[in-house]
Design an enzyme around this catalytic site. Structure first.
Site: not given
Ligand code: CAA
Length: 275
Positions: A112, A133, A145, A183
């Protein structure tokens, strides 16, 4: 098609569940037979709930093989890594996967906040390494992702993207920048939320209600941190701060103290809330 998942913790089990649900032959690898059995039980539990709720008609758990041997992944077309969020162990694993898997196997990491490029550099075939991800809980969150590292080939990228679609996800394309897309935004935002707890002298429940009812979040930031895991979030914050040096990315002392005290959220039974 055959997919391998290394690590059957929260994320790995969720990813393997998606594969089984999609009717894909899946090999799940854990370090001990006990952890492997726990991952399998978790998958059976959630798929059984889906059947009970009428969301799916049935599932074929025989699609899933659980093993403690990395060699069990030799025949996979794609291997998705979901082990501990630390660069050293991930690099070691990718170097081993390169030795064990076919040369055309795509090697994906679910990291991540670490660099996919740095993980890929542990192999001599970085062109087949890509980021996939998923978001927690992987079976419920629609996004994946697909992360292009510096040397990722178009073929590996397209394979990962297509797998994301096969698993029923909404894939987005991005590059290997710190925190990728979500993130990069979400981690500093959650850190801000935690700082507001002290600045605004507001309780976790009121902050959560504020963000749910005033900003339309599906769950409040404290509930979300408890779901993700305080330790996981602190780790991801550290990794982002390391790369970008933006003060908002550094984990707030309150979260570091919680992580050190073992208040990790749902998985430890206590975080902002008690479970
Ligand atoms: N597989 C399948 N089903 C699951 C599951 C799983 N792993 N985990 C939970 N469920 C099921 C449960 O069985 C539950 O149903 P039952 O209680 O009937 O058994 C159901 O899902 C959840 O029901 P809810 O009514 O709680 O579902 P909801 O509509 O409230 O949605 C949610 C839950 C999708 C988690 C929603 O609250 C949400 O979107 N929250 C935000 C989550 C989020 O932002 N995640 C991203 C975290 S950040 C991240 O992951 C990045 C990173 O790198 C760390």
């Amino acid at each position: 098609m055959k997919v391998g998942v290394v690590g059957l913790g929260t994320m790995g089990a969720g990813i393997a569940q998606l594969c089984v649900e999609a009717g894909i032959d899946t090999v799940g690898r854990e370090v001990t037979a006990d952890l492997g059995a726990k991952g399998r039980d978790r998958i059976v539990h959630f798929l059984t709930r889906k059947v009970e709720k009428g969301q799916i008609e049935s599932f074929d758990i025989d699609r899933l093989t659980v093993t403690t041997e990395l060699a069990g992944l030799a025949e996979c077309d794609v291997v998705v890594e979901a082990i501990v969020e630390e660069l050293g162990p991930k690099r070691e694993l990718f170097a081993e996967l390169e030795r064990i898997c076919r040369p055309d196997t795509v090697l994906a990491t679910n990291t991540s906040a670490l660099s996919v490029t740095e993980i890929a550099a542990a192999t001599s075939s970085p062109e087949r390494v890509v980021g996939m991800h998923f978001f927690n809980p992987a079976p419920l969150m629609p996004l994946v992702e697909i992360v292009r590292a510096e040397l990722t080939s178009d073929a590996a990228f397209d394979t990962a993207y297509a797998l994301g679609e096969t698993l029923g996800k909404h894939p987005i394309r991005c590059h290997d920048t710190p925190g990728f897309v979500v993130n990069r935004v979400l981690i500093p935002l959650l850190n801000d939320c935690v700082r507001v707890l002290d600045e605004a002298r507001v309780g976790a429940e009121d902050l959560d209600a504020g963000m749910r009812h005033g900003a339309g979040w599906p769950m409040g930031p404290c509930e979300l941190l408890d779901l993700v895991g305080i330790d996981v979030h602190v780790h991801a914050s550290d990794a982002l701060y390391d790369k970008l040096r933006e003060p908002r990315m550094a984990a707030p002392p309150r979260l570091v103290a919680m992580a050190n005290a073992g208040l990790l959220g749902r998985k430890s039974g206590r975080g902002f809330y008690t479970y």
